[in-house]
Write a protein that holds these residues in place. Structure first.
Motif, PDB file in Angstrom:
ATOM      1  N   LYS A   9       0.880  -1.144   0.000  1.00 47.64           N
ATOM      2  CA  LYS A   9       0.000   0.000   0.000  1.00 47.64           C
ATOM      3  C   LYS A   9       0.925   1.203   0.000  1.00 47.64           C
ATOM      4  CE  LYS A   9      -2.993  -2.585   3.007  1.00 47.64           C
ATOM      5  NZ  LYS A   9      -3.519  -2.720   4.323  1.00 47.64           N
ATOM      6  N   SER A  10       1.001   1.941  -1.053  1.00 43.06           N
ATOM      7  CA  SER A  10       1.961   3.003  -1.092  1.00 43.06           C
ATOM      8  C   SER A  10       1.364   4.314  -1.532  1.00 43.06           C
ATOM      9  CB  SER A  10       3.105   2.662  -1.999  1.00 43.06           C
ATOM     10  OG  SER A  10       2.798   1.606  -2.797  1.00 43.06           O
ATOM     11  N   GLU A  11       1.857   5.346  -0.910  1.00 43.53           N
ATOM     12  CA  GLU A  11       1.459   6.686  -1.308  1.00 43.53           C
ATOM     13  C   GLU A  11       2.575   7.218  -2.181  1.00 43.53           C
ATOM     14  OE1 GLU A  11      -1.177   9.639  -1.501  1.00 43.53           O
ATOM     15  OE2 GLU A  11      -1.408   7.964  -0.141  1.00 43.53           O
ATOM     16  N   GLN A  77      -0.256   2.514  -4.666  1.00 45.76           N
ATOM     17  CA  GLN A  77       0.294   1.345  -5.354  1.00 45.76           C
ATOM     18  C   GLN A  77       0.202   0.141  -4.421  1.00 45.76           C
ATOM     19  OE1 GLN A  77       4.508   1.265  -5.943  1.00 45.76           O
ATOM     20  NE2 GLN A  77       4.397  -0.184  -7.650  1.00 45.76           N
ATOM     21  N   TYR A  78      -0.421  -0.928  -4.926  1.00 44.19           N
ATOM     22  CA  TYR A  78      -0.548  -2.176  -4.155  1.00 44.19           C
ATOM     23  C   TYR A  78       0.212  -3.274  -4.893  1.00 44.19           C
ATOM     24  CZ  TYR A  78      -2.655  -6.383  -2.171  1.00 44.19           C
ATOM     25  OH  TYR A  78      -2.839  -7.609  -1.582  1.00 44.19           O
ATOM     26  N   ARG A 314       6.354   4.249   1.658  1.00 41.48           N
ATOM     27  CA  ARG A 314       5.746   2.966   1.994  1.00 41.48           C
ATOM     28  C   ARG A 314       4.854   3.134   3.219  1.00 41.48           C
ATOM     29  NH1 ARG A 314       9.475  -2.139   1.401  1.00 41.48           N
ATOM     30  NH2 ARG A 314       9.419  -1.167  -0.659  1.00 41.48           N
ATOM     31  N   ILE A 315       3.592   2.792   3.056  1.00 41.82           N
ATOM     32  CA  ILE A 315       2.620   2.926   4.139  1.00 41.82           C
ATOM     33  C   ILE A 315       2.522   1.646   4.948  1.00 41.82           C
ATOM     34  CG2 ILE A 315       0.195   3.403   4.665  1.00 41.82           C
ATOM     35  CD1 ILE A 315       0.030   4.900   2.022  1.00 41.82           C
ATOM     36  N   ASN A 361       2.957  -5.024  -0.035  1.00 45.24           N
ATOM     37  CA  ASN A 361       3.478  -3.666   0.119  1.00 45.24           C
ATOM     38  C   ASN A 361       2.450  -2.692  -0.377  1.00 45.24           C
ATOM     39  OD1 ASN A 361       6.120  -4.119   1.219  1.00 45.24           O
ATOM     40  ND2 ASN A 361       6.709  -4.939  -0.775  1.00 45.24           N
ATOM     41  N   ASN A 362       2.254  -1.642   0.370  1.00 47.30           N
ATOM     42  CA  ASN A 362       1.418  -0.523  -0.038  1.00 47.30           C
ATOM     43  C   ASN A 362       2.253   0.745   0.080  1.00 47.30           C
ATOM     44  OD1 ASN A 362      -0.854  -2.007  -0.522  1.00 47.30           O
ATOM     45  ND2 ASN A 362      -2.195  -0.646   0.617  1.00 47.30           N
ATOM     46  N   GLN A 363       2.250   1.528  -1.003  1.00 49.12           N
ATOM     47  CA  GLN A 363       2.962   2.800  -0.931  1.00 49.12           C
ATOM     48  C   GLN A 363       2.286   3.812  -1.853  1.00 49.12           C
ATOM     49  OE1 GLN A 363       6.997   2.023  -2.051  1.00 49.12           O
ATOM     50  NE2 GLN A 363       6.486   1.651  -4.175  1.00 49.12           N
TER      51      GLN A 363
END
Length: 363
Positions: A9-11, A77-78, A314-315, A361-363
């Protein structure tokens, strides 16, 4: 088999950013203070680079451009990654080298119990990287007689049919230095014709029939038909008008020479057992480590090809042997894609390979 599921999960850093940090669209209480400021100066520099690349406008157009408002755009982004392992076996053999075989390997010879390729632990060199490893299954080695040479260690030379002689390539089988047969071998009544096609007396594609005496090996009485030696064996005198200086200096008028494949012996070491007469049969295991990756970007105004190049914060990240899909993320789109990716990766693995590690990953 290892597997890795990675839900990222990404910002991502906004493509256009003003100097003030803004809250994300999914979390009103969270601010990203470490985002690089993106103001009018950065926008003008980016536009000037685009002008040089594509020539949309002239440079003075960018310099005179005024910016009234800069809006940011955010995308999540997942990423889900599954690191899996699959194995296959195949039978292999090699020459038995008794000098280098250790006591441990010798004790494995003739092992009987059925072994499974999954009975042995094989670790990857690096997680989440495609790689292939090949090794011998322990306990599968057996020493057997070589079937290619019947445990003799040697086989007949194919090139000379075991005779040890071959057509001389320097004189083309004529026995003459000039490479042309002497006319007397055609005209003398005791020589008769020149039997090029008599393959029973030579060998295929040799174009030189041979007279062999004394069995295999390059004996002194072996010669090619239509050569000075053939003439002398029939008439007792050399062909008229030639001397020793006219004979081929490699075969001395015989039209044949020692076979260079078997060195005139008529036999060669067996290629299957390398002349030992025994082969070692074993089972080879091939391990395939593969990284299955799926990624998704939430909808935004920035083209996805630009998001691939952007850097983000990266969240959330999780890495386990097995993971469950994300279900409580504020954006329902991310939750749905997490369930879809997890189901797809699990379906690909069932009955084919096993999961080593999974990361999200989430970012």
């Amino acid at each position: 088999m290892f597997s890795k599921y990675t839900d990222r999960k990404s910002e991502l850093v906004p493509f256009l950013n003003d100097s003030k940090p803004r809250a994300t669209a999914t979390s009103k209480m969270h601010y990203f203070d470490d985002i690089i400021p993106f103001g009018e100066f950065e926008c003008r520099e980016a536009l000037e680079r685009e002008v040089k690349r594509h020539r949309y406008w002239k440079n003075k157009t960018v310099r005179k451009m005024n910016f009234d408002r800069i809006e940011t755009s955010t995308s999540i982004q997942y990423i889900l990654e599954s690191f899996t392992e699959a194995r296959s076996t195949s039978e292999a053999n090699e020459a038995a080298n008794f000098a280098t075989m250790s006591e441990a390997s010798c004790s494995l010879s003739g092992g009987g119990g059925a072994l499974s390729p999954w009975d042995f632990e094989v670790l990857p060199n690096q997680l989440f990287v495609d790689q292939v490893r090949v090794f011998e299954m322990p306990g599968s080695s057996q020493i057997n007689p070589c079937s290619a040479c019947n445990s003799e260690g040697t086989i007949h030379c194919f090139h000379c049919r075991g005779y040890g002689t071959d057509k001389c390539s320097f004189c083309r089988g004529t026995g003459m230095k000039s490479g042309v047969a002497h006319p007397a071998v055609y005209t003398h009544p005791m020589i008769a014709t020149f039997p090029h096609a008599d393959l029973s007396r030579g060998y295929a594609s040799s174009s030189t029939a041979m007279v062999r005496h004394g069995g295999s090996g390059s004996g002194g009485n072996t010669y090619g038909i239509g050569t000075p030696m053939h003439f002398m064996s029939k008439t007792g005198v050399p062909p008229p008008g030639i001397g020793t200086h006219d004979l081929c200096y490699m075969c001395h008028g015989r039209g044949i020479k020692e076979c260079h494949h078997c060195k005139g012996g008529g036999k060669k070491p067996c290629t299957s057992c390398s002349g030992t007469g025994s082969v070692r049969n074993y089972t080879r295991i091939k391990v395939y480590f593969k990284n299955e990756k799926s990624e998704h970007y939430t909808e935004c105004e920035i083209p996805e090809k630009l998001l691939f190049q952007a850097e983000g914060k990266r969240i959330f990240e999780e890495e386990q042997e097995y993971i469950i899909p994300i279900s409580k993320y504020p954006q329902e789109d991310v939750n749905n894609m997490s369930k879809l990716f997890c189901a797809q990766h699990l379906q690909k693995c069932m009955g084919v390979c096993r999961v080593i590690r999974v990361t999200i990953n989430n970012q």
